[in-house]
Design an enzyme around this catalytic site. Structure first.
Site, mmCIF file in Angstrom:
data_model
loop_
_atom_site.group_PDB
_atom_site.id
_atom_site.type_symbol
_atom_site.label_atom_id
_atom_site.label_comp_id
_atom_site.label_asym_id
_atom_site.label_seq_id
_atom_site.Cartn_x
_atom_site.Cartn_y
_atom_site.Cartn_z
ATOM 1 N N GLY A 76 -0.890 6.201 9.947
ATOM 2 C CA GLY A 76 -0.564 4.926 9.238
ATOM 3 C C GLY A 76 -0.983 4.807 7.883
ATOM 4 O O GLY A 76 -1.097 5.607 7.174
ATOM 5 N N SER A 77 -1.221 3.556 7.779
ATOM 6 C CA SER A 77 -1.631 2.980 6.326
ATOM 7 C C SER A 77 -2.914 3.603 5.952
ATOM 8 O O SER A 77 -3.407 3.468 4.695
ATOM 9 C CB SER A 77 -1.801 1.329 6.159
ATOM 10 O OG SER A 77 -0.696 1.042 6.395
ATOM 11 N N THR A 78 -3.796 4.220 6.632
ATOM 12 C CA THR A 78 -4.985 4.986 6.207
ATOM 13 C C THR A 78 -4.672 5.918 5.266
ATOM 14 O O THR A 78 -5.648 6.502 4.677
ATOM 15 C CB THR A 78 -5.671 5.557 7.179
ATOM 16 O OG1 THR A 78 -4.974 6.657 8.138
ATOM 17 C CG2 THR A 78 -6.234 4.373 8.227
#
Length: 572
Positions: free
Chosen positions: A295-297
């Site tokens: 995801g956004s990591t």
């Protein structure tokens, strides 16, 4: 006439005496001859037969090597035990009722099994293995013919479920079955010895005749794990998995400067010392074996790639209006319309539109090369059993839509350990290779991913995520400047991405002024109203990191804002 009769009687008596004397002399001669035969001609045969009945070659088991943490705290040790067995052809099975209660066995059932072994002609049957020496002594003191005891070793794990996924376990024969016990089975296993002894009818050693081979203990294994940090991470991860009724969870803590694994935990877990209710699914080491879409990591890597291209700086403005962008047939959306954002704002607000535009400008080749240097999509390097191989699409596999989704962490997969390793590149621009053994530390040089200047800029951006306007404000740690990135990824189901199943992620570094630790927390399928990475995983990061930094005596670097401290320093 009488005289002749007397002479006849005396002659008969002398003859009888001579006959008896001769018989005794002959018998004595026969006995003497037999003794000579036994001590000369037949002596080797008789000696051999005697040894077969009294002299035994006994295996001397070797102690398996210890596994210890970085400070020498024992994580896996071998303790002496006794294995009790019988020769069904020698034992009166009815006598087993005398020892069955001591061994917590059903006497009737034990007798039935030994009788069956006797009918089958077997000469060996286990009564009970790995019996505590004190109890075994009580059993053997019953002096039951045909009941014997052999020395053995049992593996014991002092930290129990806290380290179970990392260490793994051994079977009843002392062979590694999971984890490091399996990976380093040959290294940990010793070499058994043997000795010749004289035993009595009850199997007791009467005399030791000699040692054929000396038992060689196994080698000890020292890990980079810090048991104190392992306890902290395990406790907090277990608490969040239970409180959010999650399916599973994992956490990985690394030394930011060396890549040493300091904590490696997974949920659900199991107790290797008590396997009565062991569930196979609980044995899975999710920190190294599970793959997740991060995801956004991944957004910090996209922004770093943009800065490294030389066409962008942290102050470069990207227009994310109107809060969505159409790529092919897919609409990529932000939570709301953030308008114009600089690169720092893209990270702070976690803008999908912003990183998608950056990725489209950079192109698949630049994106793939940067992500590859960061270790994403590469095989694991620990050599851990079942270690997952991440996936990263090649440039030719990335059309515009795939390129956009990769920029914010969809369409690729990593393990929690790989994600933590990739985040070490933000400490000084060089990705540290992870190591789980003290002997491996420093063997591989770090791999340059970005310049130190870019790494410093990304660290500052990550710090804004934990700030008041960021998505990870609940990851803040009192007294320290920390940075990180939240991630919330939809899980893949049979029909595509599920609308109500999520993976909550937080990957962070502390302190960002001089990075010491990297921590990744992943919670799988949290239930309830809270499911975002900033709501579920970020608080775990804060609690674990706060305790870890203080335990390692890292000097606080956050500015002091408490009014009473300012007053104590004098009037302004």
């Amino acid at each position: 006439m009488a005289l002749e009769e007397n002479e006849l009687k005396e002659g008969i008596q002398r003859w009888r005496f001579a006959l008896v004397l001769g018989a005794f002399a002959l018998l004595l001669f026969v006995v003497a001859a037999r003794l000579v035969m036994l001590h000369t001609v037949e002596q080797p045969f008789l000696f051999e037969q005697g040894e077969k009945r009294t002299v035994r070659s006994e295996v001397q088991p070797a102690t398996r090597g210890m596994i210890v943490d970085r400070h020498g705290e024992p994580l896996a040790v071998s303790t002496p035990v006794t294995t009790l067995w019988v020769n069904p052809q020698q034992i009166d099975s009815s006598e087993l009722s005398l020892v069955a209660p001591l061994l917590e066995l059903n006497g009737a059932e034990l007798k039935r099994r030994v009788d069956r072994a006797q009918r089958q002609g077997r000469s060996f049957y286990y009564v009970k293995r790995q019996v505590e020496p004190e109890i075994a002594t009580q059993v053997l003191n019953k002096k039951i013919a045909g009941l014997y005891g052999d020395t053995d070793f049992r593996r014991y794990y002092p930290a129990a479920e806290v380290t179970s996924h990392t260490l793994g376990l051994v079977n009843i024969d002392g062979k590694g079955q999971e984890g490091l016990e399996l990976a380093f089975d040959d290294y940990l296993s010793g070499k058994a010895g043997s000795r010749q002894v004289v035993k009595d009818l009850y199997g007791n050693v009467i005399k030791q005749l000699g040692v054929k081979a000396v038992a060689e203990p196994g080698n000890d294994l020292q890990l980079t794990i810090d048991l104190r940090l392992q306890y902290i991470a395990y406790r907090e991860l277990k608490a969040v998995v239970q409180s959010h009724h999650a399916t599973a969870g994992s956490a990985v803590m690394l030394d930011a400067k060396t890549g040493e694994v300091l904590a490696l935990v997974s949920q659900p877990s199991y107790n290797p010392n008590n396997r009565a209710d062991l569930k196979p699914g609980n044995m899975r080491n999710r920190a190294v074996a599970d793959l997740v879409e991060p995801g956004s990591t991944m957004k910090p890597f996209t922004v770093a790639a943009a800065i490294e291209s030389g066409r962008y700086s942290p102050d470069t403005i990207v227009d994310t209006s109107p809060g969505w962008i159409r790529v092919k047939r897919k609409a990529i959306r932000d939570h709301r319309n953030y308008g114009e954002l600089d690169l720092t704002g893209i990270i702070t607000k976690s803008s999908n539109v912003g990183v998608s535009k950056l990725a489209q400008d950079l192109g698949p080749d630049s994106m793939w090369q940067f992500f590859d240097h960061a270790g994403l999509g590469r095989p694991g390097t620990l050599g851990f059993p079942g270690e997952a191989v991440g996936s990263m699409p090649y440039p030719e596999q990335m059309d515009d839509l795939r390129l956009s989704t990769v920029s914010y962490g969809y369409g690729l997969s990593v393990s929690p350990l790989q994600l933590a390793e990739s985040y070490t590149s933000f400490t000084d621009g060089c990705r540290e290779h992870v190591s789980l053994l003290m002997s491996q530390v420093g063997q591989q040089p770090c791999e340059r991913v970005m310049s130190e200047k870019t790494a410093r800029q990304i660290l500052d951006m990550l710090g804004t995520v934990v700030g008041p306007k960021g998505t990870g404000k609940r990851a803040a740690v009192d007294g320290y400047l920390v940075g990180g990135k939240t991630g919330t990824a939809h899980k893949v189901g049979r029909g595509g991405y599920e609308d109500s199943e999520y993976t909550a992620v937080f990957a962070g570094i502390a302190p960002i002024s001089d990075p010491e630790l990297v921590l990744v927390v992943i919670v799988d399928e949290p239930q309830g109203k809270e499911y975002y990475g900033g709501e579920v995983a970020a608080p775990v990061f804060a609690r674990v990191m706060e305790q870890a930094l203080r335990l390692r005596q890292v000097i606080p670097d956050a500015p002091v804002e408490n009014e009473w401290l300012q007053v104590a320093g004098g009037a302004r």
